[in-house]
Scaffold this active site. Structure first.
Site, mmCIF file in Angstrom:
data_model
loop_
_atom_site.group_PDB
_atom_site.id
_atom_site.type_symbol
_atom_site.label_atom_id
_atom_site.label_comp_id
_atom_site.label_asym_id
_atom_site.label_seq_id
_atom_site.Cartn_x
_atom_site.Cartn_y
_atom_site.Cartn_z
ATOM 1 N N ALA A 132 0.814 -1.225 0.000
ATOM 2 C CA ALA A 132 0.000 0.000 0.000
ATOM 3 C C ALA A 132 0.840 1.263 0.000
ATOM 4 O O ALA A 132 0.291 2.353 0.108
ATOM 5 C CB ALA A 132 -0.920 -0.015 1.223
ATOM 6 N N SER A 134 2.582 2.379 -2.515
ATOM 7 C CA SER A 134 2.653 3.055 -3.813
ATOM 8 C C SER A 134 1.520 2.571 -4.713
ATOM 9 O O SER A 134 0.794 1.633 -4.372
ATOM 10 C CB SER A 134 4.006 2.783 -4.496
ATOM 11 O OG SER A 134 4.069 1.430 -4.887
ATOM 12 N N GLY A 135 1.390 3.248 -5.842
ATOM 13 C CA GLY A 135 0.490 2.798 -6.906
ATOM 14 C C GLY A 135 -0.946 2.569 -6.485
ATOM 15 O O GLY A 135 -1.529 3.332 -5.712
ATOM 16 N N ILE A 136 -1.502 1.477 -7.004
ATOM 17 C CA ILE A 136 -2.915 1.159 -6.780
ATOM 18 C C ILE A 136 -3.187 0.917 -5.292
ATOM 19 O O ILE A 136 -4.212 1.337 -4.757
ATOM 20 C CB ILE A 136 -3.295 -0.096 -7.607
ATOM 21 C CG1 ILE A 136 -3.166 0.219 -9.096
ATOM 22 C CG2 ILE A 136 -4.692 -0.583 -7.274
ATOM 23 C CD1 ILE A 136 -3.096 -1.003 -9.991
ATOM 24 N N GLY A 137 -2.240 0.261 -4.630
ATOM 25 C CA GLY A 137 -2.417 -0.033 -3.205
ATOM 26 C C GLY A 137 -2.525 1.238 -2.388
ATOM 27 O O GLY A 137 -3.371 1.350 -1.492
ATOM 28 N N SER A 260 -4.693 -9.436 -13.056
ATOM 29 C CA SER A 260 -4.437 -8.680 -14.286
ATOM 30 C C SER A 260 -5.048 -9.433 -15.461
ATOM 31 O O SER A 260 -5.142 -10.668 -15.447
ATOM 32 C CB SER A 260 -2.934 -8.536 -14.505
ATOM 33 O OG SER A 260 -2.709 -8.053 -15.804
ATOM 34 N N TYR A 293 4.927 -13.697 -14.576
ATOM 35 C CA TYR A 293 3.928 -12.724 -14.090
ATOM 36 C C TYR A 293 2.518 -13.185 -14.474
ATOM 37 O O TYR A 293 1.611 -13.219 -13.631
ATOM 38 C CB TYR A 293 4.234 -11.350 -14.697
ATOM 39 C CG TYR A 293 3.237 -10.276 -14.297
ATOM 40 C CD1 TYR A 293 3.298 -9.668 -13.047
ATOM 41 C CD2 TYR A 293 2.230 -9.864 -15.177
ATOM 42 C CE1 TYR A 293 2.393 -8.683 -12.671
ATOM 43 C CE2 TYR A 293 1.318 -8.879 -14.812
ATOM 44 C CZ TYR A 293 1.406 -8.297 -13.563
ATOM 45 O OH TYR A 293 0.491 -7.326 -13.200
#
Ligand SMILES: NC(=O)c1ccc[n+]([C@@H]2O[C@H](COP(=O)([O-])OP(=O)(O)OC[C@H]3O[C@@H](n4cnc5c(N)ncnc54)[C@H](OP(=O)(O)O)[C@@H]3O)[C@@H](O)[C@H]2O)c1
EC number: 1.1.1.-
Length: 388
Positions: A132, A134-137, A260, A293
């Site tokens: 959490a 960075s980014g989406i988190g 994803s 991934y």
């Protein structure tokens, strides 16, 4: 006209004007209801128009919503230092259309998480978001915290996590946010995290399995597993196993797994269609970062579906989601090629605030929402309370 006046429905300038003895109020969730002080009864429908309404938009600048000791909502105007039981947004209500548009019509790819959660109150809910800082988190954690939830940022790096906590507190000093250490690449760390979380003795209503890594050169974790597989899937799998009892005790609760769309471009079956476990934690000779991934993201979905099947009878649901394609976060940090691709794609892809919309959307429509649409009797809280 006299009859109308006798019935309390006299001719007024606005069809919305209330007859004498009626008062307009709001619930904690923003639904408007009507109290008749003569008959001491309440109803959701406007006594003249028969329409149901909700308040629209945020509170004016400087206002805050609180709840008194009787559970009644009141409003504090910090600028004028006044308190009232009247919702200032009552000036801007919207009709609650009984033929509601479907969720798809209401929200689209340009809706932010803050818009989805607008008007929702997550006070009393505990939300755990992995990765959490960075980014989406980060956007997910911030959106829930700004809507009253107690949010725990589960991150591997405490200085980055503390910085993320500070950024949320800068937006709202009363946000209930804290950081805890969780390194998904180390199973012992996952175990320590779960123990530390349980020691807090708090419920867990929403667990967002978001942390992820992408385009890593091949490496093994301390546990002897390929890193992408362990961080993106196995670490989360283990975390949910360890917190399963807390989730069940906190039901209705929800797990949200950030997967994803790239899960489509791989499989984990061999040529005869049988599950091939050797495809999960790849050896260096079979390793291709993109493939690792994609497989980890396929595992996310299979895991979420199975978790839902197993735990939904106990009030814990699970959903996997695709946040959007090639959004400019730190996910490409391990490869200059992807960094370049993500940079070129940036003008055409979603921002982080848009990317975390599916997370909040899953939550909002899930069982853990604290928001009830008016179904039963509207609350009766006695006579009208004015400024106090
Ligand atoms: N961005 C996209 O276009 C996109 C598209 C589809 C799906 N996703 C998925 O969205 C999720 C979030 O990605 P993002 O785009 O927001 O990327 P991001 O900004 O790089 O966020 C990833 C987070 O995961 C954390 N993390 C990495 N390894 C970890 C570990 N071993 N233990 C604990 N935390 C770890 C990172 O922490 P550090 O800062 O310490 O590294 C970071 O906080 C991922 O699951 C990703 O697969 C992203």
């Amino acid at each position: 006209m006299a009859a109308l006046r006798y019935a309390g429905l006299d001719d007024t300038d606005s069809e919305d004007e209330l007859p004498p003895g009626w008062e307009e109020r709001t619930t904690k969730d923003g639904w408007v209801y009507y109290a008749n002080h003569t008959e001491e009864k309440t109803q959701w429908e406007h006594p003249k128009t028969g329409k149901r309404k909700r308040v629209a938009g945020d509170l004016p600048y400087g206002w805050e919503q609180e709840t008194d000791e009787n559970g009644q909502v009141f409003f504090v105007d910090h600028i004028n230092k006044r308190t009232t039981y009247l919702d200032p947004r009552l000036a801007f209500t919207v009709d609650d259309n009984p033929t509601k548009p479907t969720t798809r019509q209401r929200y689209d790819g340009s809706t932010t998480a803050m818009e989805i959660l607008q008007g929702r109150d997550f006070t009393g809910k505990v939300v755990l978001v992995t990765g959490a800082n960075s980014g989406i988190g980060f956007e997910t954690a911030k959106s829930f915290a700004l809507h009253g939830a107690h949010v725990i940022l589960a991150c591997r790096n405490m200085s980055r996590a503390s910085e993320a906590v500070s950024r949320i507190l800068e937006e709202w000093h009363k946000a209930k946010v804290e950081a805890m250490t969780l390194d998904l690449a180390v199973l012992r760390s996952v175990q320590h995290f779960a123990e530390a979380f349980k020691a807090k003795n708090v419920p867990l209503h929403i667990l967002v399995c978001n942390a992820g890594t992408f385009a890593l050169p091949w490496s093994l974790t301390k546990d002897g597993l390929e890193t992408t597989f362990q961080v993106n899937h196995l670490g989360h799998f283990y975390l949910v196993q360890l917190l399963q009892d807390v989730l069940c005790r906190s039901a209705p609760a929800r797990v949200i797994v950030v997967s994803s769309e790239s899960h489509r471009f791989t499989d984990i079956n061999d040529s005869s269609g049988k599950l091939d476990l050797s495809r999960l934690s790849l050896s260096s000779s079979d390793y291709w970062a993109m493939l690792a991934y994609n497989r980890s993201k396929l595992c996310n979905i299979l895991f979420s579906n199975e978790l839902h099947r197993l735990l939904s009878p106990r009030g814990v649901t699970s959903n996997a989601l695709h946040p959007g394609n090639m959004m400019f976060s730190a996910i490409h940090r391990n490869s200059w090629v992807y960094k370049l691709l993500f940079t070129l794609a940036r003008p055409f892809t979603k921002s982080m605030a848009l990317g975390c919309h599916p997370v909040s959307h899953h939550q909002k429509n899930g069982c853990t929402s604290s928001v009830a649409e008016p179904g039963g009797q509207a609350p009766w809280t006695g006579s009208a309370a004015e400024w106090r």
